[in-house]
Design a protein around this motif. Structure first.
Motif, short mmCIF file in Angstrom:
data_model
loop_
_atom_site.label_atom_id
_atom_site.label_comp_id
_atom_site.label_asym_id
_atom_site.label_seq_id
_atom_site.Cartn_x
_atom_site.Cartn_y
_atom_site.Cartn_z
N GLN A 373 0.85 -1.19 0.00
CA GLN A 373 0.00 0.00 0.00
C GLN A 373 0.89 1.24 0.00
O GLN A 373 2.04 1.21 0.46
CB GLN A 373 -0.92 -0.02 1.22
N ASN A 405 -7.88 1.67 -8.77
CA ASN A 405 -8.78 2.18 -7.74
C ASN A 405 -9.13 3.65 -7.96
O ASN A 405 -9.49 4.35 -7.03
CB ASN A 405 -8.18 1.98 -6.34
N ARG A 457 -2.03 4.00 -4.80
CA ARG A 457 -2.43 4.99 -5.79
C ARG A 457 -1.48 6.18 -5.70
O ARG A 457 -1.23 6.71 -4.61
CB ARG A 457 -3.87 5.46 -5.59
N SER A 478 -10.08 4.58 -0.18
CA SER A 478 -9.01 3.65 -0.52
C SER A 478 -8.96 2.50 0.46
O SER A 478 -8.78 1.33 0.07
CB SER A 478 -7.67 4.41 -0.52
#
Length: 712
Positions: A373, A405, A457, A478
């Motif tokens: 992440q 995403n 992201r 998220s």
């Protein structure tokens, strides 16, 4: 090609296919409804569709914009399969004055919702995945006849490009074909089925030179805003895009009809693994994992259910008797935690002596699970002019769903297990280049499969990753998107995730206070949702913000996170020469970082005892009494020698002085020589630098963590 009747019985042994068919909705324990005469809609595919029920029909116009709308189906009998269905079929008929060309294709059900059987005009109905037990028949020359093969579907209302997911052998990265990438923006539409040349081509990463998948059926451009003519086709297009994208040829036909079918379920599956799944083992020590396969017979003619398990070329069969009075069945399967896979088939035996396959899962494995992440260096896609990570992919490193995403609706719709790839970001199968290399090395060293799920992201501050405490699975966040994705993959719960790897902080622009507060809360939330003992690894960013090597407050705060958060380790990035100012090349960049991460995780998580692998990390700095121009930086780790490359002194700062040299002295640490005596109340910092340059590294090539310390 003559018509060929679809065989509803179990194919002969040796037919390969790929994915579990357990796609039925929960329903009362009642018998499945039999088709009636009123259900029949005659098409050119009648012979192939034996045993299926036509549930929707659509006369395709030359142009349409059905975005977020239900197409004008000529009939809709999806309610007739509300009791469950295990397969779907599609019949496309294209008519000219010369006659009608047609193609039939069927496969396992892609969802358990009858309303999903139709054109995907809403993002919630998007599908981008392998399919199994694929059947194809057509009267068009060149369309492959398939029975029990493998396929790949691309079904969505979105726009798409050619970069792909690297799941289909031989697919192009420049033209639209069997492997394209669904984008987050709505407004074109793809309804495509592709068949692999060989069923085995759908197991594991393939080279660019292997036989590719062939387009079978295509209906595109049904959600375009303008009056754009739709693309329709059977087989491969002779034009620029094999999947008929931008063909705008619907007007070439006097009639265009698409009919959707479903096969009512004889049996409902309640629990079973799915194709290519990595079933998590608890505790990283078990040598096998037990999974359950269970369900209920819906049709009173079903007398028994068989589970056929194949591993290493050997098949075993177990049978459970069922009856209307006792319709439920249950099996358990032991999966070895090893580089070996298991195929499962579920077969219903009926009173007339026939057998009906209703479920299949192939290439199922058991192993460990890693989550990645953060922002763009966690996404870690291939940078311009950099090397590909394709050579480091492994069949045993897998992922679930899509890392795209940007749109929560799309992220929640795309499922399926795939073979992880690193070059492209925001794609099905994408986990990032350093994660690909890390997973490959760990899998080979441990001899087990590895699942890596990447939820990163790019360009996002710490606040973007926060949990909605009132609704942790909120798909608009998220955090919720990742939590939902892991749950759909069967990776939810306190024992499923083995480690969390975090790489973020550039977007926080050296605001150490905000970053630490947000990250500390995030770790607490992870440990509430993923397990109280979840190990967390933090990559110290190379700079914050990007392209600025001087600010060091946030980086030093990351270095000190283990002082306040238990079971947390920090990884360095200063030893990577392949740095472009913000991101990294693959060679001497992401590839090396993957190797460092693999070495560190293997040491920490799989070798009992105190950790032996860690990046060089300062503890204290102090003056040398008999040399006022020198100071020493003592290290927490490691005890082994460091290499100080020529010129590295330029990356050290002691305000009010010039650092003239830095050397490693065993038993002491890093000795800095200044151009004048160490000032009172001095601080010392190591900033590293942008791009390549002289480093301070240990014997593994791990760089000295950036830091700022008071001189004692």
């Amino acid at each position: 090609m003559p018509r060929r009747r679809f065989n509803t019985h179990l194919p002969a042994a040796g037919c390969a296919a790929l994915a579990l068919v357990a796609a039925t909705v929960a329903a009362p324990d009642v018998a499945a409804a039999e088709p009636t005469t009123s259900d029949v809609r005659s098409t050119s595919c009648d012979a192939e569709a034996a045993g299926y029920r036509p549930v929707r029909g659509l006369d395709l116009p030359t142009a349409a914009n059905w975005q977020e709308a239900t197409p004008p189906y000529t009939f809709d009998e999806t309610a007739s399969v509300a009791g469950g269905f295990d397969r779907v079929g599609y019949c496309l008929e294209l008519t000219t004055e010369a006659g009608t060309n047609w193609v039939w294709t069927s496969m396992e059900a892609l969802s358990g919702n009858p309303d999903d059987i139709g054109l995907p005009t809403r993002m919630e109905r998007s599908r981008h995945q392998f399919v199994d037990d694929l059947t194809v028949a057509s009267n068009v020359p060149g369309v492959p006849e398939v029975d029990g093969g493998s396929g790949w579907v691309e079904m969505w209302p979105n726009q798409y490009d050619a970069t792909g997911s690297r799941q289909v052998p031989g697919a192009s990265e420049t033209v639209r074909d069997a492997d394209d990438a669904v984008l987050w923006a709505n407004g074109y539409g793809s309804f495509q089925v592709h068949a692999f040349a060989e069923a085995g081509d759908a197991r594991g990463p393939r080279t660019a030179y292997a036989a590719t998948a062939t387009p079978v059926l295509a209906v595109n451009a049904f959600t375009t805003a303008g009056p754009q003519t739709m693309d329709v086709g059977i087989g491969a297009s002779p034009g620029g895009n094999p999947d008929w994208t931008s063909a705008r040829n619907a007007g070439d036909y006097t009639a265009r009809r698409l009919t959707f079918y479903a096969r009512p379920s004889l049996v409902r599956v309640d629990a079973a693994p799915i194709s290519r799944q990595v079933v998590p083992r608890p505790g990283r020590t078990a040598t096998s994992v037990t999974v359950r396969v269970s369900g209920v017979a819906l049709d009173p003619d079903v007398t028994a259910v068989e589970l056929r398990t194949t591993r290493g070329g050997r098949q075993t069969t177990r049978r459970a008797a069922v009856s209307p009075a006792a319709p439920r069945f249950s099996f358990t399967v032991s999966l070895p935690v090893a580089l070996t896979s298991t195929d499962l088939e579920l077969v219903a035996l009926t009173a007339d002596g026939r057998s009906h396959r209703f479920g299949r899962a192939v290439d199922v494995v058991a192993g460990d699970v890693i989550v990645v992440q953060g922002q763009s260096n966690a996404q870690a896609g291939q940078q311009p002019n950099s090397t590909s990570s394709e050579a480091d992919r492994s069949r045993w490193v897998r992922t679930f769903g899509t890392s795209n995403n940007n749109n929560s609706r799309l992220a929640a719709a795309i499922g399926g297990w795939t073979y992880a790839m690193g070059d492209n970001i925001q794609r099905v199968g994408a986990i990032g280049q350093w994660a690909v290399r890390m997973g490959q090395l760990m899998s080979a060293e441990l001899g087990i499969p590895i699942a890596i799920v990447n939820g990163a992201r790019g360009g996002q501050p710490i606040s973007y990753f926060a949990r909605n405490d009132n609704a942790p699975t909120d798909g608009a966040t998220s955090y919720g998107m990742l939590l939902q994705r892991l749950a759909r993959a069967g990776l939810a719960g306190p024992d499923a995730i083995d480690v969390m790897l975090w790489y973020q902080g550039e977007a926080d622009r050296d605001d150490a206070e905000v970053h630490v507060a947000g990250f500390t809360e995030l770790v607490a939330d992870w440990r509430q949702d993923y397990g109280a003992k979840l190990p967390v690894y933090v990559h110290q960013v190379r700079s914050s913000p990007c392209d600025q090597a001087t600010p060091v407050a946030l980086r030093d705060a990351q270095r000190r996170l283990p002082d306040t958060i238990d079971n947390l380790r920090v990884q360095s990035t200063t030893g990577l020469n392949g740095h472009d100012g913000c991101h990294f090349d693959y060679i001497d960049g992401y590839r090396t970082l993957g190797e460092h991460n693999a070495t560190m995780l293997l040491d920490d998580l799989y070798r009992p005892g105190a950790p032996r692998v860690a990046p060089p990390n300062p503890r204290t700095a102090h003056r040398i009494d008999d040399n006022p121009n020198q100071l020493v930086v003592n290290l927490r780790s490691p005890a082994r020698p460091l290499t100080v490359e020529d010129g590295a002194a330029a990356d050290f700062r002691v305000p009010g002085t010039v650092v003239e040299s830095v050397r490693w002295q065993p038993g002491l640490g890093l000795v800095l020589t200044l151009d004048r005596p160490v000032p009172a109340d001095a601080t010392v910092a190591y900033l590293a630098h942008r791009r390549a340059g002289p480093r301070v590294i240990d014997g593994l090539g791990m760089g000295l963590l950036a830091f700022q310390l008071p001189v004692e």
